[in-house]
Scaffold this motif. Structure first.
Motif, PDB file in Angstrom:
ATOM      1  N   ILE A  91       0.660  -1.281  -0.070  1.00  0.00           N
ATOM      2  CA  ILE A  91       0.236   0.021  -0.068  1.00  0.00           C
ATOM      3  C   ILE A  91       0.939   1.048  -0.385  1.00  0.00           C
ATOM      4  O   ILE A  91       0.360   2.470   0.128  1.00  0.00           O
ATOM      5  N   GLY A  92       2.305   0.818  -0.187  1.00  0.00           N
ATOM      6  CA  GLY A  92       2.852   2.294  -0.013  1.00  0.00           C
ATOM      7  C   GLY A  92       3.690   2.592   1.721  1.00  0.00           C
ATOM      8  O   GLY A  92       2.689   2.124   2.619  1.00  0.00           O
ATOM      9  N   PRO A  93       4.956   3.329   1.253  1.00  0.00           N
ATOM     10  CA  PRO A  93       4.958   3.600   2.819  1.00  0.00           C
ATOM     11  C   PRO A  93       4.283   4.293   3.371  1.00  0.00           C
ATOM     12  O   PRO A  93       3.871   3.981   4.909  1.00  0.00           O
ATOM     13  N   ALA A  94       3.872   5.320   3.146  1.00  0.00           N
ATOM     14  CA  ALA A  94       3.795   6.427   3.537  1.00  0.00           C
ATOM     15  C   ALA A  94       1.990   5.781   4.506  1.00  0.00           C
ATOM     16  O   ALA A  94       1.972   6.205   5.499  1.00  0.00           O
ATOM     17  N   LEU A  95       1.692   5.157   3.679  1.00  0.00           N
ATOM     18  CA  LEU A  95       0.027   4.994   3.888  1.00  0.00           C
ATOM     19  C   LEU A  95       0.243   3.929   5.527  1.00  0.00           C
ATOM     20  O   LEU A  95      -0.044   3.454   6.230  1.00  0.00           O
ATOM     21  N   ALA A  96       1.206   2.777   4.648  1.00  0.00           N
ATOM     22  CA  ALA A  96       1.734   1.308   5.778  1.00  0.00           C
ATOM     23  C   ALA A  96       1.926   2.322   7.154  1.00  0.00           C
ATOM     24  O   ALA A  96       2.275   1.864   8.024  1.00  0.00           O
ATOM     25  N   GLN A  97       3.098   3.563   7.433  1.00  0.00           N
ATOM     26  CA  GLN A  97       3.377   4.891   8.267  1.00  0.00           C
ATOM     27  C   GLN A  97       2.242   4.778   9.515  1.00  0.00           C
ATOM     28  O   GLN A  97       1.809   4.425  10.221  1.00  0.00           O
ATOM     29  N   ARG A  98       1.454   5.309   8.152  1.00  0.00           N
ATOM     30  CA  ARG A  98      -0.009   6.185   8.957  1.00  0.00           C
ATOM     31  C   ARG A  98      -0.770   5.105   9.428  1.00  0.00           C
ATOM     32  O   ARG A  98      -1.447   4.913  11.028  1.00  0.00           O
ATOM     33  N   LEU A  99      -1.179   3.637   8.934  1.00  0.00           N
ATOM     34  CA  LEU A  99      -1.561   2.292   9.603  1.00  0.00           C
ATOM     35  C   LEU A  99      -1.156   2.526  10.832  1.00  0.00           C
ATOM     36  O   LEU A  99      -1.808   1.681  11.862  1.00  0.00           O
ATOM     37  N   ALA A 100      -0.009   2.416  10.877  1.00  0.00           N
ATOM     38  CA  ALA A 100       1.583   1.630  12.097  1.00  0.00           C
ATOM     39  C   ALA A 100       0.289   2.713  13.406  1.00  0.00           C
ATOM     40  O   ALA A 100       0.402   2.115  14.573  1.00  0.00           O
ATOM     41  N   ILE A 101       1.151   3.864  13.213  1.00  0.00           N
ATOM     42  CA  ILE A 101       0.466   5.440  13.940  1.00  0.00           C
ATOM     43  C   ILE A 101      -0.566   5.363  14.818  1.00  0.00           C
ATOM     44  O   ILE A 101      -1.361   5.380  15.383  1.00  0.00           O
ATOM     45  N   LEU A 102      -1.478   4.907  13.950  1.00  0.00           N
ATOM     46  CA  LEU A 102      -3.107   4.649  13.607  1.00  0.00           C
ATOM     47  C   LEU A 102      -3.358   3.782  15.193  1.00  0.00           C
ATOM     48  O   LEU A 102      -4.423   3.910  15.714  1.00  0.00           O
ATOM     49  N   GLY A 103      -2.737   2.658  14.597  1.00  0.00           N
ATOM     50  CA  GLY A 103      -3.320   1.423  15.425  1.00  0.00           C
ATOM     51  C   GLY A 103      -2.355   1.461  17.236  1.00  0.00           C
ATOM     52  O   GLY A 103      -2.760   1.272  18.122  1.00  0.00           O
ATOM     53  N   TRP A 104      -1.376   2.819  16.831  1.00  0.00           N
ATOM     54  CA  TRP A 104      -0.462   2.920  18.575  1.00  0.00           C
ATOM     55  C   TRP A 104      -1.459   3.969  18.775  1.00  0.00           C
ATOM     56  O   TRP A 104      -2.517   4.247  20.189  1.00  0.00           O
ATOM     57  N   LEU A 105      -2.144   4.954  18.291  1.00  0.00           N
ATOM     58  CA  LEU A 105      -3.000   5.586  18.719  1.00  0.00           C
ATOM     59  C   LEU A 105      -4.650   4.805  19.311  1.00  0.00           C
ATOM     60  O   LEU A 105      -4.681   5.387  20.835  1.00  0.00           O
ATOM     61  N   GLY A 106      -4.684   4.202  19.157  1.00  0.00           N
ATOM     62  CA  GLY A 106      -6.473   3.728  19.286  1.00  0.00           C
ATOM     63  C   GLY A 106      -5.737   2.520  20.255  1.00  0.00           C
ATOM     64  O   GLY A 106      -6.683   2.362  21.296  1.00  0.00           O
ATOM     65  N   TRP A 107      -4.660   2.013  20.310  1.00  0.00           N
ATOM     66  CA  TRP A 107      -4.081   1.355  21.577  1.00  0.00           C
ATOM     67  C   TRP A 107      -3.795   2.145  22.996  1.00  0.00           C
ATOM     68  O   TRP A 107      -4.497   1.767  24.144  1.00  0.00           O
ATOM     69  N   GLY A 108      -3.699   3.298  22.635  1.00  0.00           N
ATOM     70  CA  GLY A 108      -3.732   4.429  23.840  1.00  0.00           C
ATOM     71  C   GLY A 108      -5.170   4.490  24.186  1.00  0.00           C
ATOM     72  O   GLY A 108      -5.469   4.843  25.186  1.00  0.00           O
ATOM     73  N   VAL A 109      -6.388   4.847  23.866  1.00  0.00           N
ATOM     74  CA  VAL A 109      -7.657   4.733  24.193  1.00  0.00           C
ATOM     75  C   VAL A 109      -7.914   3.564  24.689  1.00  0.00           C
ATOM     76  O   VAL A 109      -8.574   3.774  25.527  1.00  0.00           O
ATOM     77  N   ALA A 110      -8.045   2.013  24.076  1.00  0.00           N
ATOM     78  CA  ALA A 110      -7.523   0.934  24.846  1.00  0.00           C
ATOM     79  C   ALA A 110      -7.883   1.529  26.327  1.00  0.00           C
ATOM     80  O   ALA A 110      -8.131   0.410  26.907  1.00  0.00           O
ATOM     81  N   ALA A 111      -6.261   1.845  26.436  1.00  0.00           N
ATOM     82  CA  ALA A 111      -5.482   1.611  27.916  1.00  0.00           C
ATOM     83  C   ALA A 111      -6.377   2.639  28.588  1.00  0.00           C
ATOM     84  O   ALA A 111      -6.380   2.426  29.075  1.00  0.00           O
ATOM     85  N   ALA A 112      -6.700   3.465  28.621  1.00  0.00           N
ATOM     86  CA  ALA A 112      -7.086   4.827  29.100  1.00  0.00           C
ATOM     87  C   ALA A 112      -8.496   3.927  29.520  1.00  0.00           C
ATOM     88  O   ALA A 112      -9.013   4.326  31.037  1.00  0.00           O
ATOM     89  N   ALA A 113      -9.214   3.421  28.379  1.00  0.00           N
ATOM     90  CA  ALA A 113     -10.275   2.799  29.197  1.00  0.00           C
ATOM     91  C   ALA A 113      -9.969   1.521  30.616  1.00  0.00           C
ATOM     92  O   ALA A 113     -11.075   1.358  30.813  1.00  0.00           O
ATOM     93  N   GLN A 114      -8.935   0.879  30.100  1.00  0.00           N
ATOM     94  CA  GLN A 114      -8.658  -0.146  31.186  1.00  0.00           C
ATOM     95  C   GLN A 114      -9.321   0.833  32.809  1.00  0.00           C
ATOM     96  O   GLN A 114      -7.682   0.869  32.858  1.00  0.00           O
ATOM     97  N   PRO A 115      -9.752   0.228  33.788  1.00  0.00           N
ATOM     98  CA  PRO A 115      -8.921   0.177  35.244  1.00  0.00           C
ATOM     99  C   PRO A 115      -7.693  -0.645  35.193  1.00  0.00           C
ATOM    100  O   PRO A 115      -7.358  -0.913  34.551  1.00  0.00           O
ATOM    101  N   ARG A 116      -7.971  -0.267  36.927  1.00  0.00           N
ATOM    102  CA  ARG A 116      -5.996   0.152  37.586  1.00  0.00           C
ATOM    103  C   ARG A 116      -5.703  -2.207  37.390  1.00  0.00           C
ATOM    104  O   ARG A 116      -6.777  -2.596  37.694  1.00  0.00           O
ATOM    105  N   LEU A 117      -4.907  -2.465  37.104  1.00  0.00           N
ATOM    106  CA  LEU A 117      -5.116  -4.184  36.608  1.00  0.00           C
ATOM    107  C   LEU A 117      -4.728  -4.590  38.941  1.00  0.00           C
ATOM    108  O   LEU A 117      -4.388  -6.108  38.166  1.00  0.00           O
TER     109      LEU A 117
END
Length: 217
Positions: free
Chosen positions: A175-201
């Motif tokens: 899909i091209g390096p530029a789009l692939a890089q942005r897909l990786a960043i979006l995955g990382w940003l999405g994890w940050g939102v999921a981590a914020a929703a997680q209570p203390r473990l």
């Protein structure tokens, strides 16, 4: 002072993600000839762009990186002494990845020497971000396996790690390096939102089957 509520944590994570996206859109619109389909994100923060490049780096890299580091520290603080070792290692690696992502905004590319000097430090920070998150997400997923109360954080961590790995190293030829890089960043940003929703473990990890019992005293 009481801990931030889940709503506040999620709002902060979403704001950090939006800061990255909005900064990329606005900075690209100001730079003639720049295309999100063809060019890496780091070019928008290049040294030759002066204050505009620095502002982009702070919004797109530093703010999301520090926000996610805070989320990781919050999760790590909730791990009791008897929790799985892999979970702790995973969170340590995730912290390294978050700080490396933030560092990309300060270690700005030099358009006159993309293969040397400051550009090499930017590339090194990018690699540390990818490896830190991929290895950390995988380790955290294994460490939280079977832990009651961990919700969907384990599968989300594994899925995000795979997405970042694919975007960073595997999908560029398709899909091209530029789009692939942005897909990786979006995955990382999405994890940050999921981590914020997680209570203390703390309670969840302490009750996990196979967890080591805390030492007496």
């Amino acid at each position: 002072m009481s801990a931030p509520s889940a709503r506040m944590r999620i709002a902060a994570a979403v704001a950090a993600a939006l800061a990255c996206v909005v900064a990329a859109v606005l900075a690209a619109a100001r730079l003639d000839g720049y295309s999100h389909l063809l060019h890496p994100l780091g070019l928008l923060g290049a040294r030759q762009l002066g204050g505009a490049g620095l502002a982009f780096g702070l919004a797109a890299y530093v703010a999301p990186g520090l926000a996610q580091a805070w989320q990781v520290l919050r999760l790590r603080a909730g791990l009791p002494p008897g929790s799985r070792l892999l979970a702790g290692i995973g969170l340590q690696l995730l912290l390294v990845g978050a700080l490396a992502f933030a560092a990309q905004g300060l270690l700005r590319l030099d358009l006159e020497a993309l293969d040397a000097g400051a550009s090499r430090w930017h590339a090194l920070a990018w690699l540390a971000w990818v490896l830190g998150f991929v290895l950390g997400g995988g380790a955290l997923a294994l460490g939280l396996r079977g832990v009651r109360g961990a919700g969907r954080l384990a599968p989300i961590s594994l899925g995000a790690a795979v997405l970042v790995l694919a975007g960073a190293f595997l999908l560029g030829d398709w899909i091209g390096p530029a789009l692939a890089q942005r897909l990786a960043i979006l995955g990382w940003l999405g994890w940050g939102v999921a981590a914020a929703a997680q209570p203390r473990l703390s309670r969840a990890a302490a009750s996990a089957p196979g967890s080591a019992a805390p030492a007496p005293g």
